[in-house]
Enzyme design. Structure first.
Site, short mmCIF file in Angstrom:
data_model
loop_
_atom_site.label_atom_id
_atom_site.label_comp_id
_atom_site.label_asym_id
_atom_site.label_seq_id
_atom_site.Cartn_x
_atom_site.Cartn_y
_atom_site.Cartn_z
N HIS A 63 0.81 -1.22 0.00
CA HIS A 63 0.00 0.00 0.00
C HIS A 63 0.85 1.27 0.00
CE1 HIS A 63 0.76 -0.71 4.26
NE2 HIS A 63 0.51 0.55 4.48
N ASP A 106 -3.55 -2.09 -2.19
CA ASP A 106 -4.66 -1.63 -1.37
C ASP A 106 -5.52 -0.65 -2.17
OD1 ASP A 106 -6.30 -0.44 0.61
OD2 ASP A 106 -4.78 -0.86 2.13
N TYR A 133 -6.05 -3.21 8.91
CA TYR A 133 -5.18 -3.97 9.80
C TYR A 133 -6.03 -4.88 10.68
CZ TYR A 133 -1.71 -4.90 13.41
OH TYR A 133 -0.85 -5.52 14.30
N GLU A 139 -4.66 -14.68 10.81
CA GLU A 139 -3.78 -15.38 11.73
C GLU A 139 -4.39 -16.68 12.26
OE1 GLU A 139 -0.96 -11.76 13.32
OE2 GLU A 139 -2.72 -12.22 14.51
#
Ligand SMILES: *[C@@H]1O[C@H](CO)[C@@H](O)[C@H](O)[C@H]1NC(C)=O
Ligand SMILES: *[C@@H]1O[C@H](CO)[C@@H](O)[C@H](O)[C@H]1NC(C)=O
Ligand SMILES: *[C@@H]1O[C@H](CO)[C@@H](O)[C@H](O)[C@H]1NC(C)=O
Length: 413
Positions: free
Chosen positions: A104, A129, A161, A299
């Site tokens: 990004h 992005d 994020y 994750e």
């Protein structure tokens, strides 16, 4: 006064240590059969070893406007940016890799990372992005248009994020990569602040080594108690900003298909069969839907699927093994590393030049993180060390344009 003197001394001492370590590592990787076209490498290496004033190497001052120059031709661009345009060994030709790179900002680091990982037999999906400035998109678009095996993802997300959008970006690229005619064997994902430490040949050898051949690498463990809130409660993504738990609290139903949640890094190396499974299998699909309102699903998603028996290339008993990233976490100081010589950003070290010997010694596939504005010389040195290694391992004649410096030892550009 005294303290200042002490600091200066220990700084000089550090420089000495760094210089010695780099010399040591460089000598370890050098081979006896030196190729004539590699003349000048040793001189260049001294440059880094001295740890002194390091100029920016081999990139125009403003990469964005250089790439955007209206009359720039691709043949000039790839040559002037020193891209390697020939497959360097039969072994690498027989094992094409796919890469997913999500970016990004920091066009310079991206260009330098791309030229470090670029090989003509591989394939690269770049996810920019959707929030990035128009000029940034255009520069990346123009750069990738010079390569038949590098492309922008067909769908672009506004990445948040820890949000689902981060995972969706990878999945968009996976969909595109499965449709690519290149017969890639494994896919590896990267972000814009990563830099490789293994050469492409070493990556290929690592991917096929005992324990990893036909296996997915998704370092992670059963979800620890401290991470349970991430998937127990509903979250929502404030697009382009952050992810927050819903207020008042909404408890989520348990995961579908009795899945046991794992927790790990968002970085992986996956087999092609596993990617097909992720995109087509019902369990993978249901689990993805369930993950949409969790915190940082990148994750847990792949690492959880890699622990079920249905998944091709699974690693059911797997834990943290897999040398994907060299990262200095702040809370690991004194345990896995001796402190960050650059500075910490969000508890992760942005490397300084004195971190390079530690990075090299870790023997990971990649290192994270780098910044050009704060510690440019760290990337300069790692980049040189990496390119030297790549050229020394090559089994074909070296084209002079692959060197990151000119023969007369002056800085290019
Ligand atoms: C491309 O490079 C050649 C020399 O390598 C040069 O003569 C030519 O002007 C360049 N073209 C552009 C458009 O920069
Ligand atoms: C690679 O690039 C160099 C420099 O531009 C050029 O001379 C060479 O022909 C290219 N090789 C291939 C295989 O395209
Ligand atoms: C080295 O080569 C560059 C062009 O590649 C040239 O501009 C420079 O003058 C040369 N320097 C010396 C000392 O010969």
């Amino acid at each position: 006064m005294h303290q200042l003197g002490g600091r200066k001394c220990s700084f000089l001492f550090c420089l000495g240590v760094v210089a010695c370590s780099i010399i040591y590592w460089l000598s370890r990787t050098s081979t006896t059969s030196s190729k004539p076209t590699l003349a000048g490498i040793e001189k260049r290496e001294n440059y880094c070893q001295n740890g002194k004033q390091i100029n920016r190497l081999a990139l125009p001052k403003n990469v964005g406007s250089y790439i955007q120059s209206t009359n720039l031709q691709c043949s000039n661009l790839t040559k002037e940016l020193h891209f390697i345009n020939t497959t360097l060994s039969r072994e690498e030709e027989n094992y094409p890799l796919a890469f997913i790179v999500t970016i990004h900002k920091e066009l310079d680091i991206f260009v330098r990372m791309l030229r470090a990982i670029y090989m003509p037999q591989n394939v690269y999906c770049i996810h920019v992005d959707a929030k990035a400035p128009k000029e940034y998109h255009e520069a990346v678009q123009k750069l990738v248009s010079c390569f038949g095996n590098v492309f922008l993802s067909s769908r672009s997300e506004k990445v948040t994020y820890a949000g689902f959008s981060r995972l969706q970006a990878d999945l968009n690229c996976m969909t595109d990569l499965i449709a690519s005619p290149i017969a890639w064997r494994k896919v590896i994902n990267l972000c814009g602040q990563d830099f490789p430490t293994m050469s492409n040949l070493e990556l290929v050898q690592y991917m096929q080594s005992t324990g990893w051949r036909d296996k997915n690498m998704t370092p992670g463990v059963k979800q620890p108690a401290t991470m349970k809130h991430r998937t127990r409660f509903q979250h929502h993504e404030i697009v382009g900003s952050h992810v927050a738990p819903r207020v008042p609290r909404h408890t989520k139903p348990p995961p579908p298909h009795n899945l046991k949640i794992y927790f790990g890094t968002a970085y992986y190396a996956l087999t092609r069969d596993f990617v097909n499974f992720v995109l087509k299998n019902q369990i993978a699909h249901d689990f993805l839907e369930w993950s949409k309102d969790t915190f940082s699903p990148d994750e847990h998603y792949f690492v959880t699927l890699n622990h079920i028996k249905e998944a091709p290339g699974n690693h059911i008993d797997g834990g943290w093994e897999g040398a994907i990233r060299a990262i200095k976490w702040r809370d690991q100081e004194g345990k896995t590393h001796d402190g960050c010589k650059g500075h910490y950003v969000r508890d992760i070290c942005v490397y300084g030049i004195e971190d390079i010997p530690w990075i090299i010694e870790k023997k990971s596939m990649f290192a994270n993180k780098f910044e050009i504005n704060t510690f440019p010389e760290a990337l300069d040195c790692l980049e040189q060390w990496h390119r030297n290694k790549v050229l020394k391992q090559a089994t074909v004649p070296i084209n002079p344009s692959w060197l990151l410096w000119s023969h007369n030892n002056s800085i290019n550009f």
